[in-house]
Design a protein around this motif. Structure first.
Motif, PDB file in Angstrom:
ATOM      1  N   TYR A  32       0.883  -1.156   0.000  1.00 37.63           N
ATOM      2  CA  TYR A  32       0.000   0.000   0.000  1.00 37.63           C
ATOM      3  C   TYR A  32       0.923   1.209   0.000  1.00 37.63           C
ATOM      4  O   TYR A  32       1.743   1.361   0.896  1.00 37.63           O
ATOM      5  N   PHE A  34       1.857   5.386  -0.577  1.00 36.66           N
ATOM      6  CA  PHE A  34       1.361   6.727  -0.330  1.00 36.66           C
ATOM      7  C   PHE A  34       2.420   7.756  -0.743  1.00 36.66           C
ATOM      8  O   PHE A  34       3.619   7.476  -0.713  1.00 36.66           O
ATOM      9  N   TYR A  36       3.203  11.786   0.463  1.00 40.46           N
ATOM     10  CA  TYR A  36       2.885  12.919   1.311  1.00 40.46           C
ATOM     11  C   TYR A  36       3.834  14.055   0.954  1.00 40.46           C
ATOM     12  O   TYR A  36       4.958  13.835   0.504  1.00 40.46           O
ATOM     13  N   PHE A  46      -1.278  14.651   2.955  1.00 37.67           N
ATOM     14  CA  PHE A  46      -1.540  13.534   2.058  1.00 37.67           C
ATOM     15  C   PHE A  46      -1.732  14.035   0.628  1.00 37.67           C
ATOM     16  O   PHE A  46      -2.439  15.017   0.382  1.00 37.67           O
ATOM     17  N   LYS A  49      -2.739   7.900  -2.797  1.00 37.68           N
ATOM     18  CA  LYS A  49      -2.352   6.559  -2.367  1.00 37.68           C
ATOM     19  C   LYS A  49      -2.818   5.508  -3.358  1.00 37.68           C
ATOM     20  O   LYS A  49      -3.797   5.711  -4.094  1.00 37.68           O
TER      21      LYS A  49
ATOM     22  N   SER B 102      -2.760  -0.274   7.571  1.00 40.13           N
ATOM     23  CA  SER B 102      -1.725   0.173   6.654  1.00 40.13           C
ATOM     24  C   SER B 102      -2.314   0.744   5.372  1.00 40.13           C
ATOM     25  O   SER B 102      -1.571   1.191   4.512  1.00 40.13           O
ATOM     26  N   THR B 105      -5.170   6.711   5.286  1.00 39.21           N
ATOM     27  CA  THR B 105      -4.497   7.992   5.149  1.00 39.21           C
ATOM     28  C   THR B 105      -4.289   8.586   6.539  1.00 39.21           C
ATOM     29  O   THR B 105      -5.189   8.543   7.375  1.00 39.21           O
ATOM     30  N   GLN B 106      -3.105   9.120   6.761  1.00 38.06           N
ATOM     31  CA  GLN B 106      -2.819   9.748   8.042  1.00 38.06           C
ATOM     32  C   GLN B 106      -2.850  11.264   7.903  1.00 38.06           C
ATOM     33  O   GLN B 106      -2.436  11.821   6.892  1.00 38.06           O
TER      34      GLN B 106
END
Lengths: 112, 117
Positions: A32, A34, A36, A46, A49, B102, B105-106
């Protein structure tokens, strides 16, 4: 071992040109991924993703990234860079239930 | 309204002191995190809490102790501060109803810059 790498400490690009910030990963199982962005003296924000589905992911501020399983990459791209895109960009890898790592960051400099 | 807030923004203190950093999120998230960002901008997770329960505890000196009075708050207490603790500490939160997923989104706070003299 699971890891995520950003091979470039810094990327320089002229305003209006396309930009690419590279990210590669290593994981057993499904990754997964992402992206940022961190502006000076700010927290991370963010951008986008990839969890599953379409390999091309579109995100905020005109950014997109392509998940490439064969090359184990998730490079961040934008067709036309802006000076305001100058910031620190982090790629992050999530895997298993609650594991994730952030890459070392790439500083993007967009010059007028 | 600030989604994830931290106080203080700057903290300067002497070695050996004990200090706390507070974090609050108003997003209704179930999971909160603490990260440390060093001078080279390397970001490393320290702790994660889900609904007030510790679920991630990375290799961090036991001088660092997180406290979660409720799911909207995750405070970080640091005992006997050392020079190497100087860094920017970020709080974050994510939806994570089932834990620190996991795939979530953070959302990050603005950071607390800790300087130990």
């Amino acid at each position: 071992a699971q890891s995520v790498a950003q091979p470039e400490d810094q990327v320089n690009v002229a305003e209006g040109n396309p930009l690419t910030v590279k990210c590669t990963y290593s994981v057993s199982g499904n990754p997964y991924l992402f992206w940022y962005v961190q502006y000076p003296n700010r927290g991370l924000q963010f951008l986008l993703k990839y969890i599953t589905g379409d390999n091309l992911v579109k995100g905020s501020y005109g950014f997109e990234a392509e998940f490439n399983k064969s090359q184990t990459s998730f490079h961040l791209k934008k067709p036309s860079a802006l000076v305001s895109d100058s910031a620190l960009y982090f790629c992050a890898l999530g895997y298993n239930f609650n594991k994730f790592y952030f890459g070392s960051g790439t500083k993007l400099n967009v010059k007028p | 309204d600030t989604a994830v807030s931290q106080t203080p923004k700057y903290l300067v203190t002497q070695m050996g002191n004990d200090k706390s950093i507070k974090c609050e999120q108003n997003l209704g998230h179930d999971t909160m995190y603490w990260y440390k960002q060093d001078s080279k901008k390397f970001l490393k997770i320290m702790f994660s809490y889900n609904n007030k329960e510790l679920i991630i505890n990375e290799t961090v000196p036991n001088r660092f102790s997180p406290k979660s009075p409720d799911k909207a708050h995750l405070n970080l207490h640091i005992n006997s501060l050392e020079l190497g603790d100087s860094a920017v500490y970020f709080c974050a939160s994510s939806q994570g109803p089932s834990g620190a997923s996991s795939t979530d989104t953070q959302y990050f706070g603005p950071g607390t810059r800790l300087t130990v003299l």
